[in-house]
Design a protein around this motif. Structure first.
Motif, PDB file in Angstrom:
ATOM      1  N   ASP A  18       2.749  16.392   4.815  1.00 42.15           N
ATOM      2  CA  ASP A  18       2.691  16.340   6.463  1.00 42.15           C
ATOM      3  C   ASP A  18       1.214  15.865   6.935  1.00 42.15           C
ATOM      4  O   ASP A  18       1.300  15.208   7.982  1.00 42.15           O
ATOM      5  CB  ASP A  18       3.002  17.688   7.025  1.00 42.15           C
ATOM      6  N   CYS A  19       0.319  16.164   6.300  1.00 40.34           N
ATOM      7  CA  CYS A  19      -1.253  15.881   6.844  1.00 40.34           C
ATOM      8  C   CYS A  19      -1.619  14.418   6.359  1.00 40.34           C
ATOM      9  O   CYS A  19      -2.859  14.239   6.850  1.00 40.34           O
ATOM     10  CB  CYS A  19      -2.239  17.176   6.521  1.00 40.34           C
ATOM     11  N   HIS A 184      -9.029  -1.089   3.812  1.00 38.66           N
ATOM     12  CA  HIS A 184      -8.057  -0.869   3.009  1.00 38.66           C
ATOM     13  C   HIS A 184      -8.204  -0.879   1.438  1.00 38.66           C
ATOM     14  O   HIS A 184      -8.844  -1.596   1.161  1.00 38.66           O
ATOM     15  CB  HIS A 184      -6.796  -1.674   3.277  1.00 38.66           C
ATOM     16  N   ARG A 186      -6.552   0.084  -2.244  1.00 41.69           N
ATOM     17  CA  ARG A 186      -5.350   0.318  -2.759  1.00 41.69           C
ATOM     18  C   ARG A 186      -5.606   1.301  -3.895  1.00 41.69           C
ATOM     19  O   ARG A 186      -6.514   0.786  -4.854  1.00 41.69           O
ATOM     20  CB  ARG A 186      -4.834  -0.944  -3.368  1.00 41.69           C
TER      21      ARG A 186
ATOM     22  N   ILE B  24       5.262  15.141  12.839  1.00 43.43           N
ATOM     23  CA  ILE B  24       4.214  14.794  11.759  1.00 43.43           C
ATOM     24  C   ILE B  24       3.594  13.605  11.743  1.00 43.43           C
ATOM     25  O   ILE B  24       2.306  13.596  11.321  1.00 43.43           O
ATOM     26  CB  ILE B  24       5.593  14.675  10.624  1.00 43.43           C
ATOM     27  N   ILE B  27       0.273  14.675  13.617  1.00 42.14           N
ATOM     28  CA  ILE B  27      -0.581  15.640  12.741  1.00 42.14           C
ATOM     29  C   ILE B  27      -1.289  14.565  11.905  1.00 42.14           C
ATOM     30  O   ILE B  27      -2.527  14.656  11.616  1.00 42.14           O
ATOM     31  CB  ILE B  27       0.309  16.543  11.984  1.00 42.14           C
ATOM     32  N   GLN B  28      -0.421  13.488  11.349  1.00 50.94           N
ATOM     33  CA  GLN B  28      -1.145  12.647  10.365  1.00 50.94           C
ATOM     34  C   GLN B  28      -2.101  11.877  11.048  1.00 50.94           C
ATOM     35  O   GLN B  28      -3.389  11.274  10.478  1.00 50.94           O
ATOM     36  CB  GLN B  28       0.094  11.652   9.650  1.00 50.94           C
ATOM     37  N   LYS B  29      -2.118  11.541  12.240  1.00 48.21           N
ATOM     38  CA  LYS B  29      -2.908  10.665  13.037  1.00 48.21           C
ATOM     39  C   LYS B  29      -4.386  11.210  13.394  1.00 48.21           C
ATOM     40  O   LYS B  29      -5.400  10.616  14.053  1.00 48.21           O
ATOM     41  CB  LYS B  29      -2.448   9.913  14.411  1.00 48.21           C
ATOM     42  N   ASN B  79      13.962  12.131   0.919  1.00 49.54           N
ATOM     43  CA  ASN B  79      13.949  11.770  -0.781  1.00 49.54           C
ATOM     44  C   ASN B  79      14.436  10.217  -0.967  1.00 49.54           C
ATOM     45  O   ASN B  79      14.006   9.582  -1.738  1.00 49.54           O
ATOM     46  CB  ASN B  79      15.244  12.318  -1.475  1.00 49.54           C
ATOM     47  N   GLU B  82      11.240   8.270  -0.434  1.00 52.14           N
ATOM     48  CA  GLU B  82      10.445   8.400  -1.696  1.00 52.14           C
ATOM     49  C   GLU B  82      10.999   7.493  -2.696  1.00 52.14           C
ATOM     50  O   GLU B  82      10.247   6.725  -3.403  1.00 52.14           O
ATOM     51  CB  GLU B  82      10.502   9.950  -2.355  1.00 52.14           C
ATOM     52  N   HIS B  85       9.787   3.960  -2.009  1.00 53.97           N
ATOM     53  CA  HIS B  85       8.218   3.938  -2.550  1.00 53.97           C
ATOM     54  C   HIS B  85       8.126   3.656  -3.967  1.00 53.97           C
ATOM     55  O   HIS B  85       7.326   3.103  -4.090  1.00 53.97           O
ATOM     56  CB  HIS B  85       7.534   5.134  -1.865  1.00 53.97           C
ATOM     57  N   GLN B  86       8.833   4.221  -4.846  1.00 50.18           N
ATOM     58  CA  GLN B  86       8.803   4.211  -6.287  1.00 50.18           C
ATOM     59  C   GLN B  86       9.261   2.566  -6.650  1.00 50.18           C
ATOM     60  O   GLN B  86       8.651   2.351  -7.493  1.00 50.18           O
ATOM     61  CB  GLN B  86       9.774   4.948  -6.855  1.00 50.18           C
ATOM     62  N   HIS B  88       7.948   0.126  -5.841  1.00 48.81           N
ATOM     63  CA  HIS B  88       6.646  -0.459  -5.468  1.00 48.81           C
ATOM     64  C   HIS B  88       6.318  -1.573  -6.825  1.00 48.81           C
ATOM     65  O   HIS B  88       5.301  -1.333  -7.605  1.00 48.81           O
ATOM     66  CB  HIS B  88       5.265   0.380  -5.198  1.00 48.81           C
ATOM     67  N   HIS B  91       2.691  -3.531  -7.919  1.00 49.66           N
ATOM     68  CA  HIS B  91       1.502  -2.471  -7.348  1.00 49.66           C
ATOM     69  C   HIS B  91       0.366  -3.044  -8.007  1.00 49.66           C
ATOM     70  O   HIS B  91      -0.413  -3.328  -7.450  1.00 49.66           O
ATOM     71  CB  HIS B  91       2.068  -1.231  -7.155  1.00 49.66           C
ATOM     72  N   LEU B  94      -0.920  -6.523  -7.510  1.00 48.69           N
ATOM     73  CA  LEU B  94      -1.537  -6.889  -6.401  1.00 48.69           C
ATOM     74  C   LEU B  94      -2.809  -6.294  -6.076  1.00 48.69           C
ATOM     75  O   LEU B  94      -3.673  -7.119  -5.613  1.00 48.69           O
ATOM     76  CB  LEU B  94      -0.504  -6.410  -5.134  1.00 48.69           C
ATOM     77  N   LYS B  95      -2.916  -5.343  -6.823  1.00 48.95           N
ATOM     78  CA  LYS B  95      -4.356  -4.532  -6.724  1.00 48.95           C
ATOM     79  C   LYS B  95      -5.270  -5.189  -7.395  1.00 48.95           C
ATOM     80  O   LYS B  95      -6.424  -5.610  -7.077  1.00 48.95           O
ATOM     81  CB  LYS B  95      -4.276  -3.080  -7.223  1.00 48.95           C
ATOM     82  N   LEU B 106      -4.632 -12.581  -1.309  1.00 51.54           N
ATOM     83  CA  LEU B 106      -3.242 -11.407  -1.602  1.00 51.54           C
ATOM     84  C   LEU B 106      -2.336 -11.762  -0.653  1.00 51.54           C
ATOM     85  O   LEU B 106      -1.176 -11.321  -0.911  1.00 51.54           O
ATOM     86  CB  LEU B 106      -4.128 -10.049  -1.417  1.00 51.54           C
ATOM     87  N   ILE B 110       1.744 -11.386  -1.328  1.00 49.97           N
ATOM     88  CA  ILE B 110       2.636 -10.191  -0.651  1.00 49.97           C
ATOM     89  C   ILE B 110       3.762 -11.127   0.061  1.00 49.97           C
ATOM     90  O   ILE B 110       4.841 -10.601   0.245  1.00 49.97           O
ATOM     91  CB  ILE B 110       1.619  -9.608   0.410  1.00 49.97           C
ATOM     92  N   ASN B 234     -10.920  -4.182  -0.097  1.00 50.04           N
ATOM     93  CA  ASN B 234     -10.162  -4.152  -1.147  1.00 50.04           C
ATOM     94  C   ASN B 234     -10.946  -4.936  -2.260  1.00 50.04           C
ATOM     95  O   ASN B 234     -10.299  -4.572  -3.504  1.00 50.04           O
ATOM     96  CB  ASN B 234      -9.020  -5.466  -0.820  1.00 50.04           C
TER      97      ASN B 234
END
Lengths: 187, 606
Positions: A18-19, A184, A186, B24, B27-29, B79, B82, B85-86, B88, B91, B94-95, B106, B110, B234
């Motif tokens: 959440d954070c 950013h 990565r 959420i 809070i993240q921000k 779920n 998630e 996201h997997q 990716h 990844h 690109l890194k 880059l 992308i 980067n």
């Protein structure tokens, strides 16, 4: 999937999720990156909330940070004690703000703090001089550095007090659309 | 301290009254450290349970049941995201690319990855709804497979699911009185729905890009933002960091000395000369584009004549089929070099102008070539007396895409590998080549346009393009790491990415929609092949189906929707007026905000 990990309690993982801007899997992956820096210092069980801090030398030696000219300032801004020694919380915080999901305002706030070398909530001329020197690897003469800093303050200072406040900085960020993709890292 | 405590209570109260996802996000921000955020989060959760406990006695049964459904749904959504996201993939690649070459190079990779994902989605949609049912009703293939088909797309491939001509127009039925699958409707609806999905994906991506990167062109500043906002975090490779620092110091030194040159005043004759040079190069570039179009047109007419005359399957006629794609690819490869050379000849005021003008000329060239080809396909091939004109068009597209792919690989080899050898060994002053982002992205957009045109005529083209893009990704990456150096000039990544996304939408996708629209509404499908044989137009399948539905009372609402919403002009007129009104209102709001910003700025200064 499933809750087979024993490093964090489910409540701790939920709180981290959440954070920060990371998913559960990414948080665990970041934990292993943190642990890889010093396996003997970092326990595999964080359910008891151990108080573990890694010294700045280890953080600054990470491949993502070791060649960045601002690595010391980044570590200082995100560390709790202000000296660059980071706990796991600070580590996650740092990479969360530097991830691609963080919004522009949050990144601008922390970028401002990174460039504010003397921590006085303003980017004054000496801060700018240090920034320019770090950006150009001390290749400019002091007169050129002076000229550049004066130009920057002249362009960006909206309330004419000779230094940049957070609002001036954010106003400048709005005119630089590349900021989101360049501020950013990565991982 | 007391003041701080009071504001925190207000914050906790505010957060507790929001919905979960909003909370959420808030809070993240927050720009606080993790401990503080966790504190606030725990306080908010306590507040929520306190409120819900207080209200639980007042909640009705239905609201509690709703809660019981919403919470597991949210968990399922988490779920799923998630798992996404997997996925990716690339990844790490690109890194590594970003670490050594920075954000600008880059952005090309992308974009390529995004196109690859789009093609995977296209393949899944078309394969599952059109091709798999066709496998159940496939006719036997009597032709012989020689290896040459991979290059020409003709021969054995003509009687496979690769082309439109193979698809049946019957209703596929596995068992008597079992479920039936109407191939005609499936074909047209799948293609239609696929384009709607693509339209939405493009629209949202473009809007997101505009939102993040929009910059008011009047207020673009030079120095300050360049200094403080463009250090590329980067880049993590030591050599690349040193190179970037050196470039930055060179740029700063140049700008400091250029202060005197800003007041250069050209005399009248010099200005006239510059204008004449600009006009002449524009004339030359447009002339080159027109010449290319004429060449393509005459070659394609010739192509058709050759095909109609002889049906021999020997090596010579197969090779003759490849002449058109090879010539098109050659034109697409060499005319851009001519444009770059023209760009060097003209002396632009800023290097940014040179990049924009060169890219615009390349776009005009590619649009005209694709336009001429579409005109040829839709007017000439469709009207020719051939057995199955859609399959002909499909084969042309297959060959064009394949030859374009081969030229892309060759271009990497000659453009970057040989340039490096020449630059380091033979002619040391040239140095390593730089990765030409603009030209490569335009090549990608061109290939994607051809794929979109081809989906109606050859449903498996996205699969071929998927494989092609994956190979291109790896070849370009390897070539980049081995041969190229990081870019020296400034490349405005955010603006360029937004422009390329816009290019993908505006001439490319909408043009394809126009072509598909003409094909579906106006052209007569061939008599002897394909799912629409015998009909007057492909769209007639839908109108006939509506007529059939009219006899059933249960589906009267579908018929009503069709007659009053889809085929009625009044509906579209009203819709367009509404959209225009909303756009005008938003535009006025933006103008108003701009005036406010100016006024506030003046106030701060005073």
């Amino acid at each position: 999937m499933g809750n087979k990990q024993t490093i964090f309690t489910p409540e701790q993982l939920d709180a981290y999720q959440d954070c920060t801007f990371f998913t559960r899997k990414e948080i665990l992956r970041l934990f292993y990156r943190y642990r890889d820096l010093a396996p003997q210092l970092v326990p595999l069980d964080y359910t008891a909330k151990p108080d573990v801090t890694l010294p700045y030398q280890l953080i600054g030696s990470m491949p993502e940070l070791k060649d960045n000219p601002f690595r010391q300032r980044i570590a200082e801004v995100f560390s709790e004690d202000g000296d660059g020694n980071m706990t796991l919380d600070d580590f996650l915080d740092m990479f969360s703000v530097l991830s691609e999901m963080a919004p522009r305002d949050l990144k601008a706030y922390y970028a401002f703090k990174i460039y504010d070398f003397n921590n006085d909530d303003y980017i004054c001329k000496s801060d700018l001089e240090k920034t320019v020197n770090k950006l150009t690897r001390n290749e400019l003469t002091p007169e050129e550095v002076n000229l550049v800093c004066e130009k920057v303050i002249y362009e960006a200072d909206a309330d004419n007090d000779g230094k940049l406040s957070l609002e001036d900085f954010q106003h400048m960020i709005v005119r630089a659309p590349d900021f989101l993709s360049t501020f950013h890292i990565r991982i | 301290i007391f003041h701080g405590f009071y504001t925190e209570e207000k914050l906790v109260g505010n957060l507790a009254s929001m919905s979960t996802s909003e909370r959420i996000k808030e809070i993240q921000k927050m720009p606080e450290n993790m401990k503080k955020k966790r504190d606030i989060r725990n306080k908010v959760l306590k507040e929520i349970t306190k409120n819900s406990r207080h209200h639980r006695t007042q909640l009705s049964c239905s609201a509690q049941c709703l809660q019981g459904v919403v919470v597991p749904l949210r968990r399922l959504g988490n779920n799923l995201s998630e798992y996404c996201h997997q996925l990716h993939f690339f990844h790490k690649t690109l890194k590594v690319i970003g670490a050594e070459f920075g954000t600008s190079v880059l952005s090309y990779f992308i974009f390529l990855k995004w196109l690859l994902t789009l093609n995977i989605i296209s393949f899944l949609i078309n394969f599952s709804f059109i091709t798999i049912p066709q496998f159940l009703a496939a006719e036997p293939n009597n032709l012989v497979f020689t290896g040459l088909e991979l290059l020409t797309g003709a021969g054995y491939f003509q009687q496979t699911v690769l082309y439109y001509g193979f698809y049946t127009n019957a209703t596929i039925r596995k068992a008597e009185n079992g479920p039936s699958y109407n191939m005609q409707l499936a074909y047209i609806f799948t293609v239609g729905i696929y384009f709607v999905i693509c339209f939405l994906i493009l629209l949202f991506s473009m809007a997101k890009s505009f939102c993040r990167n929009f910059i008011n062109p009047q207020t673009y500043s030079g120095n300050a933002s360049k200094l403080l906002c463009t250090w590329d975090f980067n880049i993590t490779n030591e050599k690349a960091v040193k190179l970037k620092q050196k470039n930055l110091s060179t740029q700063i030194k140049e700008e400091l000395t250029e202060v005197n040159q800003e007041v250069l005043n050209f005399s009248v004759s010099e200005r006239l000369l510059r204008v004449l040079i600009h006009l002449a190069s524009w004339a030359a570039s447009l002339g080159a584009a027109v010449a290319a179009c004429a060449a393509v047109y005459f070659l394609s007419i010739n192509n058709l004549k050759l095909f109609m005359e002889g049906q021999k399957n020997d090596l010579e006629s197969q090779a003759a089929m490849l002449v058109l794609p090879v010539v098109v690819s050659l034109l697409n490869t060499f005319i851009p070099f001519f444009y770059s050379w023209l760009g060097h000849l003209e002396r632009f005021q800023t290097p940014g102008q040179q990049i924009y003008v060169t890219i615009t000329r390349n776009i005009i060239l590619k649009i005209s070539v694709v336009g001429i080809l579409c005109y040829y396909w839709l007017s000439i091939v469709a009207a020719a007396e051939s057995q199955c004109w859609e399959t002909l068009v499909g084969q042309d597209l297959y060959r064009l895409l394949l030859v374009d792919f081969i030229f892309c690989l060759l271009g990497s080899f000659f453009g970057e590998f040989l340039y490096r050898i020449i630059g380091t060994a033979v002619c040391g002053s040239l140095g390593l080549p730089e990765f030409d982002i603009g030209r490569n992205v335009l090549d990608l957009i061109y290939a994607q346009t051809l794929t979109w045109i081809g989906i109606l005529f050859s449903p498996l083209l996205p699969a071929i393009q998927m494989i092609a893009f994956s190979v291109v990704f790896f070849v370009k990456k390897v070539s980049l790491m081995l041969n190229c150096q990081p870019p020296r000039k400034v490349w405005r990544t955010a603006q360029m990415t937004t422009s390329f996304m816009f290019l993908l939408f505006f001439p490319s996708f909408l043009g394809v929609l126009a072509v598909i629209g003409i094909t579906v509404w106006r052209l007569k499908p061939s008599e002897g092949c394909g799912p629409f044989r015998g009909l007057s137009s492909m769209y007639a399948a839908v109108s006939e189906w509506i007529k059939v539905l009219e006899s059933y009372t249960a589906s009267k609402w579908v018929v009503w929707i069709y007659h009053n919403l889809i085929t009625s002009e009044l509906f579209f007129f009203v819709l367009s007026t509404l959209v225009l009104i909303i756009t005008y209102l938003y535009w006025q709001i933006i103008e108003g905000r701009k005036t406010m910003t100016k006024l506030l700025q003046k106030q701060i200064l005073n």
